[in-house]
Write a protein that holds these residues in place. Structure first.
Motif, PDB file in Angstrom:
ATOM      1  N   GLN A  32       0.760  -1.083   0.151  1.00 57.74           N
ATOM      2  CA  GLN A  32      -0.170   0.069  -0.016  1.00 57.74           C
ATOM      3  C   GLN A  32       0.905   1.344   0.001  1.00 57.74           C
ATOM      4  N   ALA A  33       2.039   1.296   0.183  1.00 53.70           N
ATOM      5  CA  ALA A  33       2.988   2.579   0.078  1.00 53.70           C
ATOM      6  C   ALA A  33       2.973   2.951  -1.433  1.00 53.70           C
ATOM      7  N   ASP A  34       2.576   4.410  -1.367  1.00 50.63           N
ATOM      8  CA  ASP A  34       2.751   5.119  -2.604  1.00 50.63           C
ATOM      9  C   ASP A  34       4.448   5.459  -3.135  1.00 50.63           C
ATOM     10  N   LEU A  35       5.049   5.472  -1.913  1.00 43.70           N
ATOM     11  CA  LEU A  35       6.572   5.802  -2.086  1.00 43.70           C
ATOM     12  C   LEU A  35       7.357   5.349  -1.114  1.00 43.70           C
ATOM     13  N   ILE A  36       8.442   4.777  -1.556  1.00 41.21           N
ATOM     14  CA  ILE A  36       9.583   4.375  -0.503  1.00 41.21           C
ATOM     15  C   ILE A  36      10.719   5.333  -0.521  1.00 41.21           C
ATOM     16  N   ILE A  37      11.119   5.737   0.443  1.00 41.98           N
ATOM     17  CA  ILE A  37      12.409   6.570   0.236  1.00 41.98           C
ATOM     18  C   ILE A  37      13.605   5.741   1.029  1.00 41.98           C
ATOM     19  N   GLY A  38      14.197   5.367   0.296  1.00 41.70           N
ATOM     20  CA  GLY A  38      15.484   4.345   1.077  1.00 41.70           C
ATOM     21  C   GLY A  38      16.625   5.087   1.019  1.00 41.70           C
ATOM     22  N   PHE A  39      16.987   5.398   2.144  1.00 42.00           N
ATOM     23  CA  PHE A  39      18.382   6.164   2.409  1.00 42.00           C
ATOM     24  C   PHE A  39      19.600   4.995   2.316  1.00 42.00           C
ATOM     25  N   GLU A  40      19.199   3.797   1.994  1.00 46.49           N
ATOM     26  CA  GLU A  40      20.077   2.627   1.852  1.00 46.49           C
ATOM     27  C   GLU A  40      19.653   1.476   0.797  1.00 46.49           C
ATOM     28  N   PRO A  41      20.217   1.058  -0.169  1.00 42.44           N
ATOM     29  CA  PRO A  41      19.797   0.278  -1.111  1.00 42.44           C
ATOM     30  C   PRO A  41      19.101  -1.067  -0.581  1.00 42.44           C
ATOM     31  N   ALA A  42      19.875  -1.901   0.123  1.00 43.41           N
ATOM     32  CA  ALA A  42      19.437  -3.059   0.902  1.00 43.41           C
ATOM     33  C   ALA A  42      18.200  -2.889   1.728  1.00 43.41           C
ATOM     34  N   GLU A  43      18.289  -1.691   2.389  1.00 41.32           N
ATOM     35  CA  GLU A  43      16.955  -1.463   3.413  1.00 41.32           C
ATOM     36  C   GLU A  43      15.798  -1.104   2.394  1.00 41.32           C
ATOM     37  N   ALA A  44      15.780  -0.603   1.167  1.00 37.39           N
ATOM     38  CA  ALA A  44      14.995  -0.539   0.041  1.00 37.39           C
ATOM     39  C   ALA A  44      14.368  -1.580  -0.362  1.00 37.39           C
ATOM     40  N   VAL A  45      15.300  -2.472  -0.720  1.00 33.08           N
ATOM     41  CA  VAL A  45      15.120  -4.093  -1.086  1.00 33.08           C
ATOM     42  C   VAL A  45      14.180  -4.748  -0.136  1.00 33.08           C
ATOM     43  N   ARG A  46      14.784  -4.574   1.215  1.00 35.30           N
ATOM     44  CA  ARG A  46      14.023  -5.396   2.339  1.00 35.30           C
ATOM     45  C   ARG A  46      12.583  -5.000   2.579  1.00 35.30           C
ATOM     46  N   ASN A  47      12.382  -3.537   2.243  1.00 31.53           N
ATOM     47  CA  ASN A  47      11.095  -3.017   2.451  1.00 31.53           C
ATOM     48  C   ASN A  47      10.218  -2.860   1.393  1.00 31.53           C
ATOM     49  N   LEU A  48      10.557  -3.227   0.393  1.00 26.35           N
ATOM     50  CA  LEU A  48       9.859  -3.704  -1.106  1.00 26.35           C
ATOM     51  C   LEU A  48       8.541  -4.109  -1.118  1.00 26.35           C
ATOM     52  N   PRO A  49       7.998  -5.163  -0.335  1.00 23.28           N
ATOM     53  CA  PRO A  49       6.866  -5.646  -0.144  1.00 23.28           C
ATOM     54  C   PRO A  49       6.074  -4.568   0.134  1.00 23.28           C
ATOM     55  N   TYR A  50       6.177  -3.410   0.781  1.00 21.05           N
ATOM     56  CA  TYR A  50       5.309  -2.691   1.223  1.00 21.05           C
ATOM     57  C   TYR A  50       4.692  -1.712  -0.153  1.00 21.05           C
TER      58      TYR A  50
END
Length: 195
Positions: A67-85
């Motif tokens: 349901q997230a419109d936008l993910i702001i990833g300060f770090e690439p692996a953390e963005a990958v980890r949270n991609l299911p949102y």
């Protein structure tokens, strides 16, 4: 219009302040805002995630998966980890530099920012930001959070304009740091337009 924004990174990079600036900007426009942070070992370099929901009739601060419109990833692996949102048509704005959290280092896991970004680009619409270069131009690594927010505002997916972000920063940071933050915003917006 309601917005669900997930910010993720490694502790000490300004993720929580960034989420509060988004919420403050939304409330200044008369919208509701709900935030929640999962900080854990953030102060020791661990993962940190902030959920921000803005708009009308928001009952929960946590963003459901997908349901997230936008993910702001300060770090690439953390963005990958949270991609299911992320929603199917959502956007990921990610800093290109990998900063491995303590948990990855202790577990013997090694990765590069490039491989994480490659994965993100196969799975979602992604804007990659050279945060180090912009921060160097602005004069401090401490403005990375503002750089990423400015790119998000310029993308139109944040739900606040660049000018509204500047106003929130003016109210949310110490006056002696405002000029540096304003410069970071201008540089980030300029870099986004060049992408």
């Amino acid at each position: 219009m309601n917005k669900s924004i997930l910010l993720c990174g490694v502790g000490g990079k300004g993720t929580v302040l960034a989420s509060r600036l988004i919420a403050a900007s939304a409330m200044a426009k008369g919208s509701e805002a709900r935030t929640a942070e999962t900080i854990g070992m953030a102060q020791r370099g661990g993962s940190v995630v902030s959920h921000v929901r803005t708009g009308e009739h928001i009952y929960s601060s946590l963003i459901p998966k997908g349901q997230a419109d936008l993910i702001i990833g300060f770090e690439p692996a953390e963005a990958v980890r949270n991609l299911p949102y992320l929603k199917k048509d959502g956007l990921v704005i990610v800093n290109q530099k990998a900063v491995q959290p303590v948990t990855a280092t202790l577990g013997g896991m090694q990765y590069t920012g490039e491989e994480m970004i490659d994965y993100l680009q196969k799975e979602a619409q992604v804007v990659v930001v050279d945060g180090d270069a912009i921060c160097a131009q602005a004069g401090s690594v401490k403005v990375l959070n503002i750089v990423l927010l400015a790119v998000a505002a310029a993308s139109g997916k944040l739900g606040i304009t660049v000018e509204e972000l500047k106003e929130a920063v003016k109210k949310g940071v110490k006056p002696k740091f405002y000029a540096m933050n304003e410069q970071a915003i201008d540089l980030a917006v300029k870099s986004y337009k060049g992408m």
